[in-house]
Design an enzyme around this catalytic site. Structure first.
Site, PDB file in Angstrom:
ATOM      1  N   CYS A 159       0.813  -1.216   0.000  1.00  0.00           N
ATOM      2  CA  CYS A 159       0.000   0.000   0.000  1.00  0.00           C
ATOM      3  C   CYS A 159       0.842   1.259   0.000  1.00  0.00           C
ATOM      4  CB  CYS A 159      -0.915  -0.004   1.216  1.00  0.00           C
ATOM      5  SG  CYS A 159      -1.946   1.438   1.403  1.00  0.00           S
ATOM      6  N   ALA A 160       1.993   1.188   0.655  1.00  0.00           N
ATOM      7  CA  ALA A 160       2.798   2.405   0.794  1.00  0.00           C
ATOM      8  C   ALA A 160       3.560   2.731  -0.487  1.00  0.00           C
ATOM      9  CB  ALA A 160       3.776   2.250   1.954  1.00  0.00           C
TER      10      ALA A 160
END
Lengths: 102, 132
Positions: free
Chosen positions: A40-41
């Site tokens: 996600c990052a």
């Protein structure tokens, strides 16, 4: 727990926490050297293909942590990590919308 | 929660420390609820507001998502308190992107929150926007 219950590499554990988003779980555990199945990052939100190949859905793959023991990890370190992870998981589940929690 | 990761701005870190606004409002007159997103897609939010005299007297949220997403939902509960339906209808995700230093890769998640805010506006009690 992901993977075979007994036929596995010692010192490495992959665990899925249903109802918890992986990046937020990592954020809540700054003192632990752990990784998430979530990307996600980064610019990619693709979940771990390894966990998907093990039968986990995308959502569950993104709710997974990979934990490893180091040469100098103590039993007290493990106990402390377990407490921190349980606390973070409970808190994140508590703020999630109702109805879909495990 | 305590994160010092430089990928997260000061407001996100401050919000994630206690997640103010993460709660359910008690049932009663004037309570409106709106949800958006999909947990399977990594971002789901439920917003609640209590409308008194045409304005949001209190707001709360529940959310599943990354720290930027949770912090934005928390921030909104303060940002929109005291405002009426017109402000909810007009609220734009870019304001949160700037206030919380959200990276472009996560802008899509802010649109999920904007969807919930606008659904709240559609669920506003009363039919006449001029009374808001």
């Amino acid at each position: 727990m992901n993977g075979h219950p007994t036929r596995r590499a010692p010192g490495i554990l992959s665990v899925t926490f249903d109802g918890v988003e992986g990046e937020s779980l990592l954020y809540a555990l700054p003192g632990l050297a752990i990784a998430s199945g979530s990307a996600c990052a980064t610019t990619s939100a693709e979940p771990s293909y390894v966990l998907r190949s093990l039968g986990r859905s995308d959502r569950l793959a993104q709710s997974s942590l990979r934990l490893s023991l180091g040469r100098f990890t103590t039993a007290a370190d493990v106990e402390s990590a377990v407490g921190a992870i349980c606390s973070a998981v409970e808190r994140l589940r508590a703020v999630a919308p109702p109805g879909k929690r495990p | 929660m305590s994160g010092e990761d430089p990928r997260y701005g000061e407001e996100v870190r401050r919000r994630m420390a206690t997640l103010p606004g993460a709660a359910d409002l008690p049932p009663g007159p004037g309570l409106i609820v709106a949800g958006a997103g999909d947990r399977e897609q990594g971002a789901e939010v439920l917003l609640q507001a209590r409308v008194v005299g045409g304005r949001a007297a209190a707001l709360s949220f529940r959310a599943f998502g990354c720290p930027h997403f949770l912090a934005t939902a928390s921030w909104l509960t303060d940002r929109l308190r005291g405002h009426g339906r017109t402000e909810f209808e007009a609220w734009d995700w870019r304001e949160a992107a700037a206030a919380l230093e959200v990276p472009p890769s996560k802008f899509g998640r802010l649109l999920v929150i904007q969807d919930a805010v606008r659904t709240l506006a559609r669920n506003w009690p009363g039919d006449d926007p001029s009374t808001v």
